[in-house]
Write a protein that holds these residues in place. Structure first.
Motif, PDB file in Angstrom:
ATOM      1  N   UNK A 123      -4.258  -7.992  -6.301  1.00  0.00           N
ATOM      2  CA  UNK A 123      -3.288  -7.180  -5.315  1.00  0.00           C
ATOM      3  C   UNK A 123      -1.912  -7.829  -5.262  1.00  0.00           C
ATOM      4  N   UNK A 124      -1.006  -7.083  -5.559  1.00  0.00           N
ATOM      5  CA  UNK A 124       0.538  -7.509  -5.079  1.00  0.00           C
ATOM      6  C   UNK A 124       1.222  -7.047  -4.132  1.00  0.00           C
ATOM      7  N   UNK A 125       2.317  -7.749  -3.724  1.00  0.00           N
ATOM      8  CA  UNK A 125       2.871  -7.242  -2.773  1.00  0.00           C
ATOM      9  C   UNK A 125       4.176  -8.194  -2.131  1.00  0.00           C
ATOM     10  N   UNK A 166       2.764   3.334 -11.012  1.00  0.00           N
ATOM     11  CA  UNK A 166       2.205   4.317 -11.913  1.00  0.00           C
ATOM     12  C   UNK A 166       0.476   4.330 -11.319  1.00  0.00           C
ATOM     13  N   UNK A 167       0.137   5.688 -11.393  1.00  0.00           N
ATOM     14  CA  UNK A 167      -1.389   5.510 -10.964  1.00  0.00           C
ATOM     15  C   UNK A 167      -2.087   4.911 -12.039  1.00  0.00           C
ATOM     16  N   UNK A 168      -3.036   4.152 -11.625  1.00  0.00           N
ATOM     17  CA  UNK A 168      -3.888   3.559 -12.603  1.00  0.00           C
ATOM     18  C   UNK A 168      -5.331   3.313 -11.926  1.00  0.00           C
ATOM     19  N   UNK A 226       0.837  -1.283  -0.016  1.00  0.00           N
ATOM     20  CA  UNK A 226       0.195  -0.223  -0.183  1.00  0.00           C
ATOM     21  C   UNK A 226       0.766   1.231   0.143  1.00  0.00           C
ATOM     22  N   UNK A 227       0.840   2.074  -1.074  1.00  0.00           N
ATOM     23  CA  UNK A 227       1.470   3.212  -1.161  1.00  0.00           C
ATOM     24  C   UNK A 227       0.635   4.683  -1.383  1.00  0.00           C
ATOM     25  N   UNK A 228       0.916   5.362  -0.208  1.00  0.00           N
ATOM     26  CA  UNK A 228       0.205   6.759  -0.423  1.00  0.00           C
ATOM     27  C   UNK A 228      -1.483   6.086  -0.414  1.00  0.00           C
ATOM     28  N   UNK A 229      -1.625   5.429   0.353  1.00  0.00           N
ATOM     29  CA  UNK A 229      -3.173   4.921   0.638  1.00  0.00           C
ATOM     30  C   UNK A 229      -3.963   4.169  -0.455  1.00  0.00           C
ATOM     31  N   UNK A 230      -3.033   3.817  -1.402  1.00  0.00           N
ATOM     32  CA  UNK A 230      -3.358   3.056  -2.665  1.00  0.00           C
ATOM     33  C   UNK A 230      -2.636   1.683  -2.628  1.00  0.00           C
ATOM     34  N   UNK A 272      -5.575   3.046  -8.117  1.00  0.00           N
ATOM     35  CA  UNK A 272      -4.706   2.071  -7.489  1.00  0.00           C
ATOM     36  C   UNK A 272      -3.410   2.321  -8.030  1.00  0.00           C
ATOM     37  N   UNK A 273      -2.098   1.639  -7.561  1.00  0.00           N
ATOM     38  CA  UNK A 273      -0.868   1.832  -8.252  1.00  0.00           C
ATOM     39  C   UNK A 273      -0.962   0.414  -9.303  1.00  0.00           C
ATOM     40  N   UNK A 274       0.002   0.557 -10.173  1.00  0.00           N
ATOM     41  CA  UNK A 274       0.334  -0.590 -11.095  1.00  0.00           C
ATOM     42  C   UNK A 274       1.881  -0.732 -11.237  1.00  0.00           C
ATOM     43  N   UNK A 275       2.535  -1.673 -11.100  1.00  0.00           N
ATOM     44  CA  UNK A 275       3.984  -1.634 -11.028  1.00  0.00           C
ATOM     45  C   UNK A 275       4.388  -1.926 -12.429  1.00  0.00           C
ATOM     46  N   UNK A 276       5.306  -1.085 -13.061  1.00  0.00           N
ATOM     47  CA  UNK A 276       5.888  -1.099 -14.283  1.00  0.00           C
ATOM     48  C   UNK A 276       7.362  -1.043 -14.237  1.00  0.00           C
ATOM     49  N   UNK A 277       7.893  -1.452 -15.172  1.00  0.00           N
ATOM     50  CA  UNK A 277       9.424  -1.445 -15.363  1.00  0.00           C
ATOM     51  C   UNK A 277       9.970  -0.556 -16.634  1.00  0.00           C
ATOM     52  N   UNK A 278      11.173  -0.096 -16.489  1.00  0.00           N
ATOM     53  CA  UNK A 278      11.753   0.685 -17.784  1.00  0.00           C
ATOM     54  C   UNK A 278      13.025  -0.186 -17.550  1.00  0.00           C
ATOM     55  N   UNK A 279      13.528  -0.971 -18.559  1.00  0.00           N
ATOM     56  CA  UNK A 279      14.750  -1.615 -18.866  1.00  0.00           C
ATOM     57  C   UNK A 279      15.783  -0.952 -19.966  1.00  0.00           C
ATOM     58  N   UNK A 280      16.650  -0.208 -19.238  1.00  0.00           N
ATOM     59  CA  UNK A 280      17.288   0.519 -20.383  1.00  0.00           C
ATOM     60  C   UNK A 280      18.871   0.370 -19.773  1.00  0.00           C
TER      61      UNK A 280
END
Lengths: 523, 190
Positions: free
Chosen positions: A381-383, A470-472, A367-371, A453-461
């Motif tokens: 839900x993931x965690x 990311x807010x979703x 839970x981040x920032x209430x979401x 909610x939030x959704x986890x995303x990745x940038x691979x560079x």
């Protein structure tokens, strides 16, 4: 106070002065007045849970300090004893303390009477605000390294980044004495639904949607601000006389593994680069690890319906492990059991041959920032993921135990509600299973009112993996189909415009169940 | 382990021997009682959380020195909590008489939770004719549910003295009640 306790007090008084019996009513009135004036105290349950974690962390430290640490390094046998001997005792303890200080307390050291100041040792989320678009373009976001779709009952979610892949390979490779029996599907292994399956169409039937927040913060997890462990002294103390490790400048510690050799032992992997700790079975020390090539042994350990613990019991086992090992729960919500195995069992027609999972996942949702944070594929839900092995009723693994420090930066969000709904009706990041427009096989799935909610995303560079939240919007699926392979709970739509454009507009997400074209299958 | 049949005595013995993995169960059994005990002395949530933390860490650190021949575990952990409360007030005032701790919480210059200041004054009024030690014994018996044996070990008096002080406290309160009732009767009859 109940009647029995009151009678006890009265009996004590009458023993001192029997004449008081004639004034019993008066006495009861006085006693009750005092009891009623007792302040009704509402204890903060978060405080109770937090303090428990801190106390147990201290208990673990105390117990560890009284024991000889056992450290295992994968070296050639000829040199192993000498290496291990030099690594015992104070050096190993410095490592453990250094790692725990860097990881858990943000660098604060024990003070005051030699006791750790418990208030400061938590893993509560910390946020640092940066300027807008500080993480660069989000168009580079991919689903590589995303949380793996949860398998049937097993939840070893390891991000498949280049470095974490190393960790997760160690975690699941039998040669590293880790891993469970039923591995989770990885992000790059898409589960194929059966040929001739249904086409699902999502239809939004919630209330009128308004999304007026044009700018929202995207979060980036800071894996390890600075690796402050003094490696020079540590390496000096290793006393390795066949190579001078100090001749390699600017070294830092990247990964450390600890192994337990006793029954039901664990391997704990600390990735300082990823800011992550993974705990998994030391395979050799668990009953199934002793089967070798003996199929009958494995068959005897196979799990049946009666072996499956209740959700309550699974949570109790997970909670006990988490608290007794001082795993801080401040960043997580109440635990939930991944009940996919039960859903699939109830839907399967061949119950007699159903393969029950060896372990079931208990998720402590982040839970981040209430979401809450949601998985982009299955909308769950993931965690923090805790796997409980069914047969032994013990925790067999812990994953996604990470640092909780974040940088935040604002990005442009999609505010066109019609567009958002259109993305949702296309299945969002999880895509949609499409077998063609054979109307006999099209099933409408209703989406209801979304939640933020939030959704986890990745940038691979450049060989670096950036982990973003990311807010979703999460659109729950109201009438989930009764097909065993359909385990989605919601459709997730990230609101960041750049991600919508790069992943959904160009059809880049794909679906775990995206089928091959029929003409390819028929070849 | 079946949590409904937790044998605290056995767990405490294990902890004394350095096996601390089940100390969490000891914590679970006592945390709310200790929290309430401390809050009733401070009427300040923040101070209570600090002192509760300190109490359990002290108990953990010193569990090897706990001697069940001198007092039961209940008494021992309440002693730790009580000493922490005294230290807390001593940090704010040069001299603290333990029996006056309760009165201290009611003083206007000691920080208490806003909602409880009136309640505190009401309790103080109710018990104003009692000596500080009598107040403490009354509340340990009626609020905290400690036995006279535990009270005597906690505050360092004999069991008989504890019982006598309790009896005298109630007698004082009875007299107050009688006076109040008499006054009311007089008022009603005029």
């Amino acid at each position: 106070m109940n009647r029995q306790q009151l009678n006890e007090i009265l009996t004590e008084l009458y023993a001192l002065d029997s004449s008081l019996k004639s004034r019993e009513t008066e006495l009861i009135s006085i006693i009750n007045n005092i009891i009623k004036s007792q302040p009704q105290i509402e204890v903060d349950q978060d405080f109770i849970a937090r303090l428990r974690s801190e106390v147990m962390a201290e208990a673990v430290n105390m117990q560890t300090a009284n024991q000889q640490p056992a450290v295992h390094l994968a070296l050639k046998p000829n040199y192993m004893n000498k290496f291990l001997y030099s690594f015992y005792g104070a050096i190993a303890m410095v490592l453990v303390v250094a790692v725990s200080v860097v990881f858990i307390s943000g660098g604060q050291k024990p003070t005051r009477d030699g006791l750790v100041i418990t208030k400061k040792i938590t893993n509560a989320p910390k946020f640092s605000k940066l300027t807008g678009t500080a993480f660069g373009s989000l168009a580079a976001v991919t689903n590589e390294g995303g949380a793996a779709p949860l398998g049937a009952g097993n939840g070893e979610n390891n991000p498949s980044t280049a470095k974490a892949k190393q960790v997760s390979d160690v975690a699941i490779s039998p040669s590293a004495s880790g891993g469970g029996s039923a591995l989770t599907a990885r992000a790059d292994s898409k589960m194929m639904p059966p040929y001739g399956g249904k086409t699902y169409k999502f239809i939004y039937k919630g209330q009128e949607l308004k999304q007026e927040l044009a700018q929202l913060d995207v979060l980036k997890r800071v894996k390890n601000r600075e690796n402050s462990v003094d490696t020079k002294n540590l390496i000096s103390g290793l006393n390795v006389n066949f190579v001078n490790l100090n001749t390699f400048p600017d070294q830092k510690i990247q990964n450390i593994s600890f192994i337990q050799k006793g029954d039901f032992g664990y391997i704990t992997n600390v990735s300082l680069d990823e800011g992550m700790i993974s705990i998994y079975q030391n395979w050799e020390t668990w009953p199934s690890g002793k089967c070798g090539n003996n199929d009958k042994c494995y068959e005897a350990l196979r799990v049946g319906l009666n072996d499956m613990p209740s959700d309550q019991d699974l949570i109790a086992i997970a909670n006990e492990f988490v608290s007794s090992h001082g795993i801080d729960r401040t960043s997580f919500g109440e635990p939930e059991v991944n009940t996919d195995w039960r859903r699939q069992y109830e839907l399967t027609t061949d119950k007699a041959n159903y393969y029950f999972p060896d372990s079931v996942e208990v998720i402590y949702p982040l839970k981040l920032d209430g979401k809450f944070v949601y998985d982009e594929y299955n909308g769950m839900r993931s965690g923090l993921s805790v796997s409980v092995q069914v047969k032994d009723k013990k925790v067999s693994g812990v994953n996604n135990l990470t640092t909780q420090t974040y940088d935040t930066s604002s990005y442009e969000m999609e505010t066109d509600a019609k567009k958002i709904i259109a993305y949702a009706e296309k299945g969002g990041l999880g895509g949609v299973m499409y077998w063609g427009e054979d109307k006999a096989k099209v099933e409408d799935l209703e989406l209801s009112d979304p939640e933020m909610v939030f959704v986890r995303q990745y940038i691979y560079k450049d060989n670096q993996n950036t982990e973003l939240y990311v807010p979703a919007l999460s659109f729950p699926i109201v009438n989930a189909p009764k097909e065993p392979y359909f385990n989605r709970k919601a459709v997730i739509i990230p609101l960041a415009k750049e991600i919508l454009n790069s992943r959904l507009d160009e059809g880049g997400a794909g679906s775990p169940g995206t089928p091959m074209p029929l003409d390819v299958i028929r070849k | 382990m079946d949590k409904t049949q937790i044998n605290l005595e056995a767990i405490i013995k294990d902890c004394q021997a350095g096996q601390l993995k089940d100390f969490g169960l000891v914590y679970d059994a006592y945390v709310k009682k200790i929290y309430a005990f401390i809050y009733q002395k401070t009427f300040n949530r923040e101070a209570t959380e600090d002192l509760t933390s300190k109490t359990f860490l002290n108990a953990l650190k010193n569990i090897g020195q706990y001697d069940d021949k001198k007092a039961n575990f209940n008494t021992w952990i309440y002693q730790i909590a009580r000493h922490n409360v005294i230290d807390h007030y001593r940090a704010q005032r040069d001299t603290v008489d333990i029996e006056s701790v309760f009165d201290l919480a009611a003083d206007s210059d000691i920080e208490v939770d806003v909602g409880n200041r009136l309640l505190l004054q009401k309790i103080r009024k109710q018990l104003e004719n009692l000596e500080p030690r009598q107040k403490e014994i009354i509340l340990l018996r009626l609020w905290d549910g400690l036995s006279f044996k535990e009270i005597s070990a906690l505050i360092g008096i004999s069991v008989g003295s504890a019982k006598m002080l309790f009896y005298r406290s109630l007698s004082v309160l009875r007299t107050d009640l009688a006076v109040t009732l008499l006054f009311l009767l007089l008022i009603l009859n005029t």
